[in-house]
Structure formats: C-alpha cells, structure tokens
Design a protein around this motif. Structure first.
Motif, PDB file in Angstrom:
ATOM      1  N   UNK A   9      -1.992  88.902  71.628  1.00  0.00           N
ATOM      2  CA  UNK A   9      -3.332  89.146  71.077  1.00  0.00           C
ATOM      3  C   UNK A   9      -3.374  88.865  69.591  1.00  0.00           C
ATOM      4  N   UNK A  10      -4.362  88.133  69.210  1.00  0.00           N
ATOM      5  CA  UNK A  10      -4.504  87.800  67.797  1.00  0.00           C
ATOM      6  C   UNK A  10      -3.933  86.454  67.451  1.00  0.00           C
ATOM      7  N   UNK A  11      -3.108  85.892  68.338  1.00  0.00           N
ATOM      8  CA  UNK A  11      -2.541  84.580  68.062  1.00  0.00           C
ATOM      9  C   UNK A  11      -3.563  83.521  68.388  1.00  0.00           C
ATOM     10  N   UNK A  12      -3.850  82.633  67.494  1.00  0.00           N
ATOM     11  CA  UNK A  12      -4.818  81.571  67.713  1.00  0.00           C
ATOM     12  C   UNK A  12      -4.144  80.421  68.420  1.00  0.00           C
ATOM     13  N   UNK A  13      -4.792  79.891  69.454  1.00  0.00           N
ATOM     14  CA  UNK A  13      -4.238  78.753  70.181  1.00  0.00           C
ATOM     15  C   UNK A  13      -4.783  77.480  69.579  1.00  0.00           C
ATOM     16  N   UNK A 212      -4.218  95.802  72.900  1.00  0.00           N
ATOM     17  CA  UNK A 212      -3.363  95.275  73.963  1.00  0.00           C
ATOM     18  C   UNK A 212      -2.209  96.224  74.265  1.00  0.00           C
ATOM     19  N   UNK A 213      -1.612  96.812  73.229  1.00  0.00           N
ATOM     20  CA  UNK A 213      -0.516  97.765  73.430  1.00  0.00           C
ATOM     21  C   UNK A 213      -0.998  98.982  74.218  1.00  0.00           C
ATOM     22  N   UNK A 228      -9.501  98.151  85.232  1.00  0.00           N
ATOM     23  CA  UNK A 228      -9.694  98.908  83.988  1.00  0.00           C
ATOM     24  C   UNK A 228      -9.103  98.162  82.787  1.00  0.00           C
ATOM     25  N   UNK A 229      -7.941  97.530  82.995  1.00  0.00           N
ATOM     26  CA  UNK A 229      -7.314  96.790  81.897  1.00  0.00           C
ATOM     27  C   UNK A 229      -8.201  95.623  81.461  1.00  0.00           C
TER      28      UNK A 229
END
Length: 408
Positions: A9-13, A212-213, A228-229
C-alpha cells in the motif's frame, strides 16, 4: 501477478518504480527488478553494470536476521521460502530480545512498511494461525505476527490501541475510518523527524500501510472475512485513489492498463460472488414475499368468512339475548303469579281445613250419639243420627268435587 507480489500500500506502480531487492527461495536476498519496473531496465545496463550493482546476499538463519533484513531492505514485499522459515529457531527465550530489536528498529520505519511486510508474508502463506499452532510453519508465522504487533504498537498511530490490536473483541472498537483520520494527523514531530524526512508522500504511505496492516491483522486473527477486508480497503483507501469524475473512457483505460490483474480478479470475483449471493437472497425474498402475499390473500378470505360468521353469530346472540330478556320477564311474572297463587291457595287451604274440621267434628258428635243410642236399645234414634251424618258427609264430598273441577 501472483499473491506473492501484491504491491505494498502506498507504492506507486509504473515505469518509474526503483529496482528493489527480493529474497530467493532459500531465504537469501538477491537484486532483481520489481514487478512494476521494466525488465529491460536491468538488461540495458549490460552484464558488467548489472553485476557491479548486485548486492551481497544476506544470510538469514534467525528471526533476528529476518527482522533486520525486513527493516533494512528496500523490498516492497518480504520473500522467504517456507523451507528456510521452518529452520528458524523459535524459542520462548528469544521473544524478549526480538521484541527489543523491533523496538530499536521501529523508529527507522515511520511509514510502517516493515509491519506490513511481516503481516503480508504471514497471510500469503495461507496458514490459519489459530488453527495450526502445532504445524511446521505456524510457530514462526505466529512469532512474526506478534512482532508485527509490537512494531505497530510503537507507532503513534496505534500506540493507544495496542490492547485492541492484541484482542479484537476488546472495546472500544477501532474503525478503519477513524484509523485513517489518526494516521493522516501524524506529523514529523510525532515521529521525531524533520519535515524534510517526512513529506506528503511518506504521510500518504503511512495512511495506506496503517490501514493495510490493520486489515491483515484482523484477517489473520480470523475476525474479518474477505468481504470485510475488501470493504474496509475500499472505504478507507481505494475510493480516495479513484480519479474524480472518471468517465467511461478513462475508467476503461485505467482498468485496462493495470498490471494488478490478479488483484482485480480477486476483488471482481468477490463482488460478483456477493452480487450472486444477494441475487439469491433477493430471489428467496421474492419467493417469500409471493408466498406471504398468497397467505395474505388466503387469510383475508378466511377473515372475511370469519367476519360473516361472526356477524351471523352476533345476530343469533342478539336474538338469544332478546329471548333471554323475554323469558326472564315471563319468569319474573310467573314467579309473581305463583306468589299470589300460593297466597290464595294458602287461604283456601286454611278455609277448607277449618270447614272440614268443623264438618268432621259435627259428624263425629252425631255418630257418637248414634252409637250411644244403638247401645241403649234405640235403633231408630241411631238410624236417624246415621242418616243425618251420611247426608252431611255426602254433601261435603260433592262440594270438594265441585271445587276440584270434577276430578277426585
């Protein structure tokens, strides 16, 4: 893309992603291009340049080595073979030193990248931790899970929520929306960093990693389902990433250009499954509604029949009530008449009794005199007394017969 390379999460592709190190199957790291970096970016450097930039492969033989590698490496995801994981020594004595190591390294990871790596790695193995405590992988995975919780508790985002992280049933519950707001409020001063060390990009990555954690934590605790996730991820992260006013063309372009096809497949399949489940529920509810409507129609008919019967019964009841009132009046009148009749009969009886007593008394006197005359040798006198007595008794009998209507 497989689950083992789901982007952090947060990593730009995109083509601009840096080359990162990943671990090989034997637990030793090697320099390889990431999924989001073109493979040609290494090949174009030539064999000599690629070899010169290769980092030495770390030797990981303990949980401490794995933690150090996870914190110090730039890998987006933690790669470590299951066979190597089984060889790590997991002892009760080591938990204190490992927790201390995490606390010492946590300040170097303000965006919570390492706890995400640990939780994502544990989840990727597909082992239900609470159900496989005696398995080969479970002890090590449980240890990594516990250490990830220690790392999260060191962050200002989760510092006051450690009890809820350990025990998901403990109140008050932490919502992902509240978690997002708390993570967005964390600043460089809270982390002991300068503004240059914690810029907007790092702040955004902290928000995504924290959510995400938390989601992975709840999944590993078997407190959340996949539904739910995914809902929490969409509600707290994904919907903020979607371009505003996305039109048909741009939306199709973004989806078509995505290289996270496995993630799209998982999410799409999940929503389609849920839609199918909802459609089945709707169909079932429609059946139940139709059956309920039929029951309502039938019951309305029965109610109408019952009302008609009730009205008929009420009419009969009213008639019966009128009859009862009439009979009660007649009975009361009869009772009154009987009282009067009884009174008259009593009077008549007393009159008759008195008259009969008098008559019988008089006739007894005559019969006594007749008997006396007969005994004294005067049969003629006795016969006269008898005639007079018989005549009187005959007249009395005739009167009684007349009084009773001729019946005697």
């Amino acid at each position: 893309m497989s689950n083992e390379t789901i982007p952090e999460p947060g990593a730009e592709s995109g083509p601009g992603d840096p080359v990162s190190a990943t671990a090989t199957g034997d637990g030793i790291a090697s320099a390889t291009p990431t999924d989001n970096a073109p493979a040609a970016s290494v090949a174009e450097e030539g064999p000599h340049q690629a070899k010169s930039k290769a980092k030495p492969k770390p030797i990981i033989t303990s949980v401490e080595d794995l933690l150090t590698f996870a914190y110090e490496s730039n890998t987006r995801l933690l790669e470590f073979s299951k066979e190597a994981l089984k060889k790590l020594a997991i002892t009760d004595e080591g938990i204190a030193s490992q927790s201390a190591l995490v606390r010492s390294l946590a300040p170097t990871d303000p965006t919570l990248s390492t706890p995400f790596k640990l939780l994502q790695y544990a989840a990727r193995q597909g082992v239900p931790l609470k159900r496989a405590e005696n398995g080969d992988l479970a002890p090590a995975l449980n240890r990594l899970f516990d250490l990830a919780v220690v790392a999260l508790g060191h962050s200002p985002v989760f510092r006051v929520w450690v009890n809820q992280l350990v025990d998901p049933r403990k109140g008050p519950q932490l919502s992902t929306e509240h978690l997002r707001n708390m993570a967005r409020q964390v600043c460089a001063d809270d982390l002991g960093l300068s503004p240059e060390q914690f810029k907007t990009a790092e702040s955004e990555r902290l928000v995504k990693n924290a959510i995400a954690c938390y989601g992975l934590l709840r999944v590993l605790q078997r407190e959340w389902t996949l539904d739910q996730f995914i809902d929490a991820s969409y509600g707290s992260v994904w919907r903020y990433e979607a371009p505003e006013a996305t039109g048909l063309e741009r939306a199709a372009s973004e989806v078509g250009a995505s290289r996270d096809l496995d993630v799209l497949g998982i999410v799409g399949a999940n929503y389609l499954t849920r839609i199918a489940r909802l459609e089945r529920q709707v169909t079932q509810l429609e059946r139940e509604a139709s059956a309920a409507q039929n029951r309502e129609t039938r019951l309305r008919g029965e109610l109408s029949t019952v009302k008609e019967r009730e009205q008929s019964a009420m009419a009969r009841a009213d008639a019966f009530s009128a009859d009862v009132v009439r009979l009660q009046k007649e009975l009361a009148a009869e009772r009154d008449n009987r009282v009067v009749d009884k009174s008259h009969m009593t009077d008549d009886y007393e009159t008759l009794r008195t008259r009969i007593i008098r008559r019988l008394g008089g006739e007894i006197d005559l019969l006594t005199d007749g008997l006396h005359a007969l005994r004294n040798g005067a049969p003629n006198v006795a016969e006269e007394f008898l005639d007079r007595s018989l005549l009187a008794l005959t007249r009395e009998v005739e009167q009684l017969k007349d009084a009773s209507g001729g019946f005697a």
